[in-house]
Design an enzyme around this catalytic site. Sequence first.
Site, PDB file in Angstrom:
ATOM      1  N   GLY A 160      48.193  42.781  54.664  1.00 56.69           N
ATOM      2  CA  GLY A 160      49.185  42.964  53.616  1.00 56.69           C
ATOM      3  C   GLY A 160      49.362  41.714  52.782  1.00 56.69           C
ATOM      4  N   GLY A 161      50.609  41.238  52.731  1.00 60.14           N
ATOM      5  CA  GLY A 161      50.887  40.010  51.987  1.00 60.14           C
ATOM      6  C   GLY A 161      50.133  38.824  52.542  1.00 60.14           C
ATOM      7  N   GLY A 175      20.516  39.070  26.136  1.00 59.40           N
ATOM      8  CA  GLY A 175      21.931  38.726  26.194  1.00 59.40           C
ATOM      9  C   GLY A 175      22.212  37.588  27.149  1.00 59.40           C
ATOM     10  CB  ALA A 176      20.672  36.549  30.340  1.00 60.39           C
TER      11      ALA A 176
END
Length: 472
Positions: A145-146, A375-376
């Site tokens: 959890g936390g 694009g790289a």
Amino acid sequence: MSATLERESVGRLDPLERLEALCDPGTVRPLRSRIVQPRLGARAVPGDGVVGATGCVGGRPIVCYAEDGRFLGGSLGERHADTIVRVLQTAERARIPVVGFVESGGARMQEGTAALAGYGRIFRHTVGLTGVVPQISVVSGASAGGGAYSPALTDLIIMTEDAAMFLTGPGVVREALGEEIDAVGLGGPRVHEHNGVCHLVEHDERAAAARVRELLAYLPSAAGSPLPVVGPVDPELADPGSVVPVEPRRVYDVRDALRGVVDAGSLLELCPKWARNVVTTLARIEGRPVGIVANQPHHLAGVLDAEASEKAARFVTFCNSFGLPLIAVVDTPGFMPGSKQERAGVIRHGASLVRAFAAARVPKLTVVLRKSYGGAYITMNSRDLGADLVLAWPDAELGIMSARAAVGVVHRRQLSAAEDVEALRGQLADEYFSEHLRAETAAAAGFVDELVEPADTRDRLASALWTLAGGL
């Protein structure tokens, strides 16, 4: 051992021992009284199951805390939260790093909403310190959890081999989904080192404490503070080019090439088992700490995909926050194509990496080893994205795609009508390469600042780092 402690810890360190293993000898000083008691509904234990302290690592001050998993599973109550918040507030006021040993079952049932509010306060202060001071978590037991969210908000997470992190434990998973799984299988280090939650795994708490000390030696005490520069060390390898095949499609381990650029023994790779087609590592060049993002041809040919982009973007942002110069070491055929990557959000993650490099204000250097396509080429810290210096090895290729792939698109009709397709393809590929892909062509057009021989790469990077640091 106190009767209030719920389980034995054979061979494990208690909270104070963890902090003493982390800090320089004799420097640990409690930050809050050990007679603090739980607010209500729980048996008394000194410190309410957590120890907060100040100390020094390498002669520099830090604040730290360690939760006690023996007391009510390390669960967090109001007074327990008060101690951790006090640690975080001290870090903010003093502008010094925070290290936490986390071992928590989450919010304490006996304290209800007050325990949940405690986590809210911790989260708020942790987020407020993001990019202000280094925050490192060591998950040294089961954390739920936390107790899982709390370290996830920090900069770096180290897990010990017997630790586990999960939002909901095996019991809840069994009830909700009918899935039988234990804590380690659900959220152990082998899970989180492959999904990017965990940056490093160490055998036990002492090894984890030693690794934290090593990490802090690369980082400033706070954003804007000087980096810890040490004496220079010669690299392990004289010529990084000796381990890089000339043929663009042959694989190799880029870490071997890095050992010919950085100070010997200074590579400290983060998330080595997540998105292995990109390497994110701390290192030193002539004693100066740097962050390196390198394509890894040994895995998926060094292609960028959604996970690699996310990993690299997160690392670039971290380095920028704490003033670490960035070096992009490029050898990639581009972004991974296909429907699977589109569904994985490669556009979003790729854009995050573009944003991270473009937004970074630290010195940014790039070295193209063999190829930088599509694009790289832009994404991996190109000149137009803001790189301060772009170097390329003389035989490197830079462009939209490989020559043979390019002519298959540009000259599709001509090739389909040819009698000897392969001969024509080879001729056209040679012409395309000469005109569009040669590193010398890119340098002549100003997209590459300098062609550098592999053996001279380290000296050229060191000189640029010295200049960009103002000669300091």
